[in-house]
Design an enzyme around this catalytic site. Structure first.
Site, PDB file in Angstrom:
ATOM      1  N   HIS A 380       0.783  -1.233   0.000  1.00 27.56           N
ATOM      2  CA  HIS A 380       0.000   0.000   0.000  1.00 27.56           C
ATOM      3  C   HIS A 380       0.819   1.289   0.000  1.00 27.56           C
ATOM      4  O   HIS A 380       0.273   2.365  -0.299  1.00 27.56           O
ATOM      5  CB  HIS A 380      -0.929   0.004   1.220  1.00 27.56           C
ATOM      6  N   TYR A 495     -13.493   5.400  10.594  1.00 27.73           N
ATOM      7  CA  TYR A 495     -12.664   5.880   9.478  1.00 27.73           C
ATOM      8  C   TYR A 495     -13.279   5.440   8.164  1.00 27.73           C
ATOM      9  O   TYR A 495     -13.613   4.277   7.963  1.00 27.73           O
ATOM     10  CB  TYR A 495     -11.260   5.279   9.613  1.00 27.73           C
TER      11      TYR A 495
END
Length: 675
Positions: A380, A495
């Site tokens: 990522h 989130y």
């Protein structure tokens, strides 16, 4: 979320003819490139606006609003005082320094470098903590689903995408508000005559929004190298080979010729076939080195430094593994098959699993099970979902429309071709063997502690939302809040990632779905029946939640959130050697950034499942989507730390209650109109 069948209407009619080596001119543009865009790939890059730094006052206001639902009234009053001191004091100084630094680096965004540093300095293992999983929709035609066939077509389509990108003829990434009107030849003709320095703004006039493509260059040919303290990304964009893994054994396989052309389908098919045949004659790797990529990053850095002190190992690792364009992991029957009735074992295996047949450090790994189920697991730090999803969609569409091999395609034999198909035989000493055993045991313990639960809810889907005028994302996020509140009697830091790729070198912004509007709705709904508001009043509260959610999403996408700004201010204080400002020591800041509920969605029909690990030990990792026939969620949690099953059960109840309110309010409205 888990059906691997294909809805053909998404991409139109599938071409019936299969292209193979006898019908393909391999050096022709039709085979070598996926697209031949009239507009250069990076046509809009120069004119993209810069990511704005929000006003300090606005970030302070947004922070206070976001933390209010998860604080007591007294805690919120105390936080207001600290925030006001920050705003009038050190915050102003840090904000000025951040703007000064940003003005000196106009080629990028204020968040880009600190965000890369955040990823690369974290010492946590990549699986579960960072690398996400995307499972690809299956092929509706049985002759294209076998592992060898699917792998060959995936390789070719991936290379076609990559070569188009490198040749600057991949279509620029543009978000079209109304694709029927703007995703057209006419739009492209107008853009082609627009001055390049203002092309993005010309596109805005068409309600078409170009997106940043700076991350695409790292999509393939990139590896994260473990280093003590901070990892580094190494790029090899002109490599000619891929890394193939099978039962822990590793092979380098050339897929491009010496001039960089994609080899013919029959040659690629033959080389893959030879790997499968070779591997069937070997034992599984006794020391599966890929397991090392699951280790804590400093541990892996030390092991790697020792491993490459052997010159042969250093050469093989750097030339064949690090430099590979991507990693192709061909799993065996022993690794399991996909069971639609119980997808969890396969999803856990692809997300982290035993890791004996993985190299998590590669920017992108294609995972193909023995029955052809395909997934992408990606590192990522180099980029976000926008680039990966574009690749994912284009490759899937290409394989549907023009697969180059089928189960019956003849292959070019590659038996004994050790130049183009190279088994990687490392020299492994006892220290490395011990490190692999330790990493395997640690990863196995973590994966064993991972719980995964899923829900398919068919009463809520895209059609339902459209009929009732609902925002799909808002409804699902509201359901998450209601589910957690009724299961665990509290509200927590939540989130939701929002891309800021409309700006040059934008990354992501956090959208905070737990709001005072969602809290008010949950509290109203959970009242005893006699004190509960009417269905019409509750529906009005749902609409209010949707309105607030939509506004927060818009602000985040436009670079007007608060999370990245405060993160950058904190980072600036560290760079300047200043003491940590009191704001970042508050319970409010710690609580909002301790994301008990971490959510992510990718809005595309090509992804049938997406999953990632919880970001905190007692948290929930929620991959979700709303599709044409259902809403779905995959929830990960750690056993004895969080109750994923309880959350999923509560989520189903939350969906039931929300859908009931919508139906009751609609019925009441119709009755009122009929009077």
């Amino acid at each position: 979320m888990f059906k691997l069948k294909v809805h053909k209407s998404r991409f139109g009619a599938v071409l019936a003819a299969t292209r193979n080596s006898t019908t393909t001119t391999t050096h022709g543009n039709h085979y070598q490139y996926l697209q031949n865009s009239k507009l250069p790939t990076l046509y809009f890059q120069r004119s993209l606006p810069r990511l704005p730094i929000p006003l300090l006052e606005k970030s302070c206001e947004r922070f206070l609003a976001a933390v209010q639902p998860i604080l007591s009234a007294e805690e919120h009053r105390e936080t207001q005082q600290v925030v006001e001191q920050f705003r009038q004091g050190v915050g102003m100084e840090l904000h000025a320094k951040l703007k000064q630094r940003d003005a000196a680096n106009k080629h990028t965004s204020y968040i880009s470098e600190p965000w890369f540093d955040m990823y690369l300095t974290d010492r946590a293992p990549l699986p579960l903590n960072y690398n996400p999983l995307l499972v690809m929709r299956g092929d509706p035609r049985p002759e294209y689903q076998p592992q060898l066939t699917r792998a060959t077509n995936l390789i070719i389509s991936s290379l076609r995408f990559w070569r188009s990108l490198q040749a600057n003829i991949l279509e620029p990434e543009v978000y079209h508000m109304n694709p029927k009107k703007t995703d057209t030849a006419s739009y492209r003709r107008w853009m082609a005559i627009a001055p390049k320095a203002f092309a993005t703004y010309a596109s805005y006039a068409f309600k078409a929004f170009p997106l940043d493509m700076s991350q695409y260059s790292r999509l393939l040919g990139t590896t994260r190298i473990p280093k003590l303290g901070k990892d580094e990304l190494v790029q090899s964009p002109h490599s000619k080979h891929i890394l193939v893994m099978r039962r822990g054994n590793m092979y380098a396989m050339n897929v491009l010729d010496s001039s960089g052309y994609i080899l013919s389908p029959s040659v690629i098919l033959g080389r893959l076939k030879s790997i499968l045949e070779q591997d069937s004659q070997r034992e599984p790797a006794s020391v599966p080195l890929g397991v090392l990529t699951t280790a804590q990053r400093n541990d892996w850095a030390q092991t790697r430094a020792h491993f490459i002190s052997n010159p042969k190992n250093a050469d093989l690792l750097q030339r064949e593994v690090d430099a590979a364009l991507f990693c192709l992991c061909l799993d065996s029957v022993e690794d399991g098959l996909f069971d639609e009735a119980n997808p969890v074992p396969m999803l856990k295996h692809q997300l982290a699993g035993k890791a004996t047949n993985r190299w998590f450090d590669k920017s992108l790994s294609l995972l193909i099970s023995a029955d052809g189920v395909t997934a992408v697991n990606f590192e990522h730090s180099w980029g976000d979902g926008v680039a990966v999803l574009r690749y994912f969609n284009e490759v899937y569409k290409d394989m549907l429309q023009q697969p180059f091999v089928s189960a019956g395609t003849p292959h070019t034999p590659a038996d004994g071709d050790t130049i183009n198909v190279r088994p990687l035989n490392f020299e492994i000493d006892e220290k490395t063997r011990a490190a692999v055993e330790a990493a395997y045991a640690q990863n196995a313990s973590i994966v064993e502690s991972l719980d995964m639960n899923y829900l398919q809810y068919k009463q809520l889907n895209k059609g339902t939302c459209k009929r009732h005028g609902l925002s799909p994302d808002s409804i699902i996020q509201l359901a998450f809040q209601l589910a957690y509140r009724q299961a665990f009697k509290r509200y927590v830091g939540t989130y939701e990632s929002c891309s800021t790729s409309a700006f040059r070198h934008g990354r992501t912004e956090t959208m905070r779905p737990c709001t005072m509007a969602t809290k008010a709705f949950c509290e109203a709904l959970l009242q005893p029946a006699q004190r509960q508001p009417s269905a019409g009043e509750l529906r009005a509260m749902i609409d209010k939640c949707s309105s607030v959610h939509g506004q927060l999403t818009k602000e985040a996408a436009m670079g007007q959130g608060f999370d990245r700004h405060l993160f950058a201010l904190r980072h600036t204080a560290q760079l300047e050697g200043l003491p940590q400002p009191a704001l970042f020591e508050t319970e409010a800041y710690k609580r909002i950034n301790y994301n008990i509920i971490s959510t992510s969605t990718l809005g595309t029909d090509t992804v049938v499942a997406g999953s990632f690990g919880p970001v905190v030990k007692d948290g929930l990792g929620v991959g979700y989507s709303i599709q044409n026939d259902f809403a779905g969620a995959i929830v990960t949690s750690y056993k004895n730390q969080a109750q994923g099953k309880e959350f999923i059960d509560s989520l189903e109840s939350a969906f039931d209650q929300i859908c009931a309110i919508i139906e009751r309010s609609n019925s009441a409205a119709k009755t009122e109109m009929s009077k």
